[in-house]
Design a protein around this motif. Structure first.
Motif, short mmCIF file in Angstrom:
data_model
loop_
_atom_site.label_atom_id
_atom_site.label_comp_id
_atom_site.label_asym_id
_atom_site.label_seq_id
_atom_site.Cartn_x
_atom_site.Cartn_y
_atom_site.Cartn_z
N HIS A 22 -36.79 -58.75 -46.35
CA HIS A 22 -37.85 -58.89 -45.35
C HIS A 22 -39.02 -59.62 -45.98
CE1 HIS A 22 -35.83 -55.98 -42.66
NE2 HIS A 22 -35.50 -55.39 -43.78
N LEU A 23 -39.75 -60.35 -45.13
CA LEU A 23 -40.87 -61.17 -45.57
C LEU A 23 -41.98 -61.07 -44.53
CD1 LEU A 23 -41.74 -63.41 -47.72
CD2 LEU A 23 -41.04 -65.05 -45.96
N ILE A 24 -43.22 -60.94 -45.00
CA ILE A 24 -44.38 -60.95 -44.10
C ILE A 24 -45.21 -62.17 -44.42
CG2 ILE A 24 -44.51 -58.48 -43.60
CD1 ILE A 24 -46.48 -58.16 -45.85
N VAL A 25 -45.69 -62.83 -43.35
CA VAL A 25 -46.45 -64.07 -43.47
C VAL A 25 -47.71 -63.92 -42.64
CG1 VAL A 25 -46.43 -66.56 -43.13
CG2 VAL A 25 -44.33 -65.40 -43.76
N LEU A 56 -31.87 -73.31 -48.43
CA LEU A 56 -31.07 -72.32 -47.72
C LEU A 56 -31.51 -72.15 -46.27
CD1 LEU A 56 -30.79 -69.50 -50.42
CD2 LEU A 56 -29.15 -71.29 -49.88
N LYS A 57 -32.78 -72.01 -46.04
CA LYS A 57 -33.25 -71.68 -44.69
C LYS A 57 -34.70 -72.11 -44.57
CE LYS A 57 -31.97 -67.71 -43.06
NZ LYS A 57 -31.88 -66.27 -42.80
N THR A 58 -35.10 -72.43 -43.36
CA THR A 58 -36.48 -72.76 -43.03
C THR A 58 -36.96 -71.79 -41.96
OG1 THR A 58 -36.15 -75.09 -43.55
CG2 THR A 58 -38.06 -74.53 -42.20
N LEU A 59 -37.97 -71.01 -42.29
CA LEU A 59 -38.52 -70.03 -41.36
C LEU A 59 -39.64 -70.68 -40.56
CD1 LEU A 59 -38.74 -66.92 -43.73
CD2 LEU A 59 -36.83 -67.65 -42.30
N GLN A 60 -39.70 -70.31 -39.29
CA GLN A 60 -40.70 -70.87 -38.38
C GLN A 60 -41.57 -69.73 -37.85
OE1 GLN A 60 -38.63 -73.05 -35.34
NE2 GLN A 60 -37.47 -74.27 -36.81
N PRO A 61 -42.67 -69.42 -38.54
CA PRO A 61 -43.49 -68.28 -38.08
C PRO A 61 -44.32 -68.58 -36.85
CG PRO A 61 -44.45 -69.29 -40.02
CD PRO A 61 -43.14 -69.99 -39.80
N GLY A 62 -44.51 -69.85 -36.51
CA GLY A 62 -45.34 -70.17 -35.36
C GLY A 62 -46.82 -70.03 -35.63
N ILE A 63 -47.23 -70.14 -36.90
CA ILE A 63 -48.64 -70.03 -37.29
C ILE A 63 -49.16 -71.44 -37.56
CG2 ILE A 63 -50.21 -69.07 -39.03
CD1 ILE A 63 -48.25 -66.80 -39.44
N PRO A 116 -39.67 -65.00 -36.14
CA PRO A 116 -40.22 -63.68 -36.50
C PRO A 116 -39.56 -62.56 -35.72
CG PRO A 116 -41.98 -65.28 -36.08
CD PRO A 116 -40.71 -65.91 -35.62
N TYR A 117 -39.25 -61.50 -36.43
CA TYR A 117 -38.75 -60.29 -35.77
C TYR A 117 -39.87 -59.59 -34.99
CZ TYR A 117 -37.91 -55.24 -35.55
OH TYR A 117 -37.83 -53.94 -35.13
N LYS A 118 -41.08 -59.61 -35.52
CA LYS A 118 -42.21 -58.99 -34.85
C LYS A 118 -43.48 -59.72 -35.28
CE LYS A 118 -41.89 -54.75 -33.90
NZ LYS A 118 -41.76 -53.29 -33.92
N VAL A 119 -44.40 -59.88 -34.34
CA VAL A 119 -45.69 -60.52 -34.57
C VAL A 119 -46.77 -59.49 -34.32
CG1 VAL A 119 -47.25 -62.39 -33.92
CG2 VAL A 119 -44.78 -62.78 -33.92
N LEU A 120 -47.61 -59.25 -35.32
CA LEU A 120 -48.68 -58.25 -35.24
C LEU A 120 -50.02 -58.97 -35.15
CD1 LEU A 120 -47.42 -55.83 -38.05
CD2 LEU A 120 -46.85 -55.79 -35.63
N ARG A 121 -50.87 -58.49 -34.26
CA ARG A 121 -52.22 -59.03 -34.09
C ARG A 121 -53.21 -57.87 -34.11
NH1 ARG A 121 -49.01 -61.97 -30.47
NH2 ARG A 121 -49.03 -64.25 -30.77
N PHE A 136 -40.53 -61.07 -40.87
CA PHE A 136 -39.24 -61.77 -40.81
C PHE A 136 -38.15 -60.86 -41.38
CE2 PHE A 136 -41.99 -65.46 -40.59
CZ PHE A 136 -41.32 -66.29 -39.72
N ASP A 137 -37.05 -60.79 -40.66
CA ASP A 137 -35.82 -60.21 -41.18
C ASP A 137 -34.95 -61.39 -41.63
OD1 ASP A 137 -33.50 -58.89 -41.78
OD2 ASP A 137 -33.50 -57.63 -40.01
N LEU A 138 -34.82 -61.57 -42.94
CA LEU A 138 -34.18 -62.77 -43.46
C LEU A 138 -32.71 -62.86 -43.10
CD1 LEU A 138 -35.84 -62.92 -47.00
CD2 LEU A 138 -36.55 -64.03 -44.88
#
Length: 755
Positions: A642-645, A621-628, A663-668, A655-657
């Motif tokens: 929603h998904l957290i990675v 269906l979809k491939t998510l690219q978190p950039g990790i 990513p909708y938001k990246v937390l550090r 991620f908002d699917l």
């Protein structure tokens, strides 16, 4: 009819005479064609005096034509026309007759100063005399010549006779203001460039100006709503017959053979090279650029040169005593190389400014300054005056987002090795934890009392409790095996239902496609609480299953092994006792898998991507690219949208699917690698654990309105685990009914955090 004047002198006699005298007016006995008022102009004699008009006998009209009838008048007119034709034939007599009754100014004859011969001179025409100002021509006949050419001259042009038109007198600004005050119609005048004066505007011109200002049509008679005239529609106006009844020519549909021959001739010439396409003309003309002209607006403006620093107290001609160097400091400064000196000068003291000598290093300093401006690259930095407090997002206070875990309630310790994995029962009352020495402990959440312990030969990879409430059991993964264990002290109905599920009296039929995974149930006589009731043997060389995850209905179990075929992913169905590998080949190494809480979707995380598959349709269906760089863990929200990675590079991506694959938001918030993530099943909370020994608690409010973004607020940092060999908190799990959190760490402890 004009009559001949017998007393008028002849033409030869008039030309020969030097002075022309006025001839007394003749007595006319017929009609006289007099000019109108507009044609009434003065007569000029030889002495440049205006002649008087000839006197007319007023009684002649009444006496001669009083008794004539209509027929007589017609006869008289015919006689007049015959006499005019006779006079036209005779040139001399006609010219004499015209001169006798002419009322226009007469010409005079003078001797030319150039040729010495006689020439006829007519008096000057006065066009302004007795004429209407609305129809008269402009006195200035310069045409389209720019009027600023006459700015420095006393005149503004020339009239029809070639004479200068003097500039009208102009007052100062005060006179103009007074004239506008005294004259109420001054605003209706406009400046005439040719006449260099203000001329009043007519009512029609003022009406045109008013219409232009109002955005209307200048023509007052224009009607924008005039009804349309239908020329070809309506009864009796139809066009029935064509414009031409000639038959259609054959050339309309038959291609032209002559054009074909002509085109083929050109094509053959192009193929043979006899016709060469036109090449772009190269202009050999040199192009010069003005290097001193201003730069074009398309390029950025040159950056200003950096300002030199301001002089200090030591550079004064009369510095304070403390700035003057001693003899030792002077010798030390002179011994150093110029590049190593802190200052390129030595402070000196002079009693007066007039005693200061010329600066010996002036030329060198200016040269170095030019090198700095020429060679040193410069950029312009725009300094923004922004209040830092405005950049911080306005978030609600953590106190208003209670409840959430904020203190350690109890602690359970594995003395031998690291507490690798934990799981909480669906009712939230029991916790099962496993360590790397092969010990699995079952203890209560409320008091921390250990109820049962199981020992295995190899280290435990993962433990997971079945989510079903009608049965109670959990699974433990060790090397190439998955054990199904029933906890002790279960009610009778629950125990019998669990045993019937895991060890039924009659086994289900074998699947059509055999599997490499074997399901083994020990004999009924050997059942005990210390041994597993069911064991699943994975294929050889599949390795240790590092993760176990259940489907929400508790019938499907997915396991991820560190090695083996099919990416190490197996899906086991408990009721059918069948295992299958969903992937024949997976791109990359699978790190973790998850079931969607509501849909038949399957999340597969490799090192850098998260792929979502539809199990019912068996497609991606979809491939998510978190950039990790390396994904370590993930979890899906109970709503499934929603998904957290998390990754080993300290980043947590939300991620908002339904929004995007980015990513909708990246937390550090962690300083080291993230090990575990977990959403609370009922409260708007999620937690993340890391190798820095900290647990981050976040408030995660997800709204049903798709236009409202999720609210993510950091609430609390929980510290209670020690870092051992670079590892911190390895896994976190939420209690299903309370806002409590259970964490396991590399120090061998399992902690319960309560609100």
């Amino acid at each position: 009819m004009p009559l001949k004047d017998p007393a008028k002198p002849s033409k030869k006699r008039r030309n020969s005479s030097e002075d022309v005298q006025a001839v007394p007016p003749p007595i006319l006995t017929g009609e006289l064609d007099l000019p109108s008022d507009e044609e009434d102009i003065g007569l000029v004699t030889d002495d440049e005096e205006v002649d008087e008009f000839p006197e007319i006998d007023t009684g002649s009209d009444s006496e001669e034509f009083e008794g004539l009838t209509d027929n007589e008048e017609d006869t008289t007119e015919e006689e007049l026309e015959e006499e005019e034709e006779a006079e036209d034939s005779d040139a001399d007599s006609s010219e004499t007759d015209v001169d006798s009754i002419r009322v226009f100014p007469k010409a005079k004859t003078i001797v030319s100063n150039i040729t010495g011969q006689d020439k006829r001179v007519y008096p000057e025409i006065e066009p302004d005399y007795d004429s209407d100002s609305s129809t008269e021509d402009a006195p200035n006949r310069v045409g389209d010549v720019p009027m600023h050419w006459y700015d420095d001259l006393p005149h503004i042009g020339y009239d029809i006779d070639g004479k200068k038109v003097l500039r009208p007198a102009k007052g100062d600004e005060l006179d103009k203001f007074l004239s506008t005050v005294e004259d109420p119609s001054a605003w209706t005048s406009a400046f005439d460039k040719n006449a260099q004066m203000d001329k009043p505007l007519t009512n029609d011109e003022l009406d045109i100006i008013r219409r232009l200002y109002a955005g209307e049509n200048p023509d007052a008679g224009y009607d924008p709503y005039e009804p349309t005239t239908e020329w070809f529609t309506g009864k009796g106006k139809e066009e029935i017959m064509p414009l031409s009844s000639a038959p259609e020519p054959k050339r309309r549909w038959v291609p032209s053979k002559w054009e074909k021959q002509k085109v083929m001739k050109i094509v053959r010439a192009i193929r043979q090279g006899r016709i060469v396409g036109s090449k772009p003309k190269s202009t050999s003309k040199l192009t010069f650029y003005s290097i001193w002209s201003e730069s074009s607006s398309s390029h950025p403006a040159p950056l200003p040169a950096p300002k030199p620093r301001l002089p200090t107290n030591s550079e004064s001609y009369n510095p304070p005593e403390e700035y003057l160097p001693t003899d030792a400091e002077r010798k030390e400064w002179e011994a150093l190389d110029p590049e190593d000196r802190e200052q390129d000068y030595l402070p000196k003291k002079y009693s007066a400014l007039r005693l200061v000598p010329a600066y010996d290093a002036f030329i060198k300093q200016r040269f170095n300054r030019q090198l700095d401006l020429y060679l040193a690259p410069r950029i312009q930095r725009t300094k923004l005056n922004i209040d830092p407090s405005t950049l911080i997002p306005k978030l609600p206070s953590p106190g208003s987002l209670r409840p959430f875990p904020n203190y350690k309630s109890l602690r359970f310790h594995h003395s031998k090795s690291r507490a690798r994995c934990i799981s909480i029962s669906p009712d939230g009352g029991w916790v099962v934890s496993g360590d790397e020495s092969g010990q699995v402990s079952l203890w209560e959440v409320n008091v921390g009392r250990e109820v049962k312990r199981w020992s295995f030969d190899t280290k435990v990879g993962a433990v997971e409790w079945c989510p079903r409430l009608d049965v109670s059991y959990f699974v433990v993964s060790i090397e190439e095996k998955i054990h199904f264990i029933i906890p002790p002290n279960l009610p009778g109905p629950v125990l019998s239902a669990t045993q019937a599920l895991l060890a039924p009296s009659s086994l289900p039929p074998a699947p059509a496609t055999p599997s490499f995974v074997k399901w083994i149930t020990p004999p009924t006589s050997t059942w005990s609480a210390a041994k597993p009731i069911l064991t699943v043997n994975l294929p050889s060389s599949s390795g240790l299953p590092g993760q176990l995850t259940w489907h929400r209905r508790g019938d499907y179990l997915a396991s991820v092994s560190t090695s083996g075929t099919q990416g190490g992913v197996w899906i086991h169905q408990v009721t059918r006792r069948h295992s299958q590998a969903p992937f024949k080949k997976v791109k990359g190494v699978v790190q973790m898998v998850l079931f969607h809480p509501l849909k038949p979707h399957f999340f597969v995380a490799t090192k850098q991507y998260v792929r979502i598959y539809n199990l019912s349709e068996q497609k991606l269906l979809k491939t998510l690219q978190p950039g990790i760089r390396w994904i370590s863990c993930m979890d899906v929200h109970p709503s499934g949208d929603h998904l957290i990675v998390g990754g080993y590079d300290k980043k947590l991506c939300w991620f908002d699917l339904e929004l995007s694959d980015k990513p909708y938001k990246v937390l550090r918030y962690h300083t080291r690698a993230i090990r575990s993530l977990s959403f609370h099943p009922s409260y708007p909370l999620f937690a993340s654990s890391s190798d820095d020994g900290c647990i981050q608690i976040f408030h995660s409010r997800v709204y049903n309105d798709l236009m409202t973004d999720p609210l993510i607020v950091p609430l609390k940092i929980l510290r209670g685990h020690e870092i051992r060999e670079g590892l911190g908190v390895l896994q976190v799990k939420w209690s299903s009914r309370q806002p409590w959190l259970v964490s396991s760490g590399a120090d061998g402890s399992v902690a319960v955090w309560c609100s």
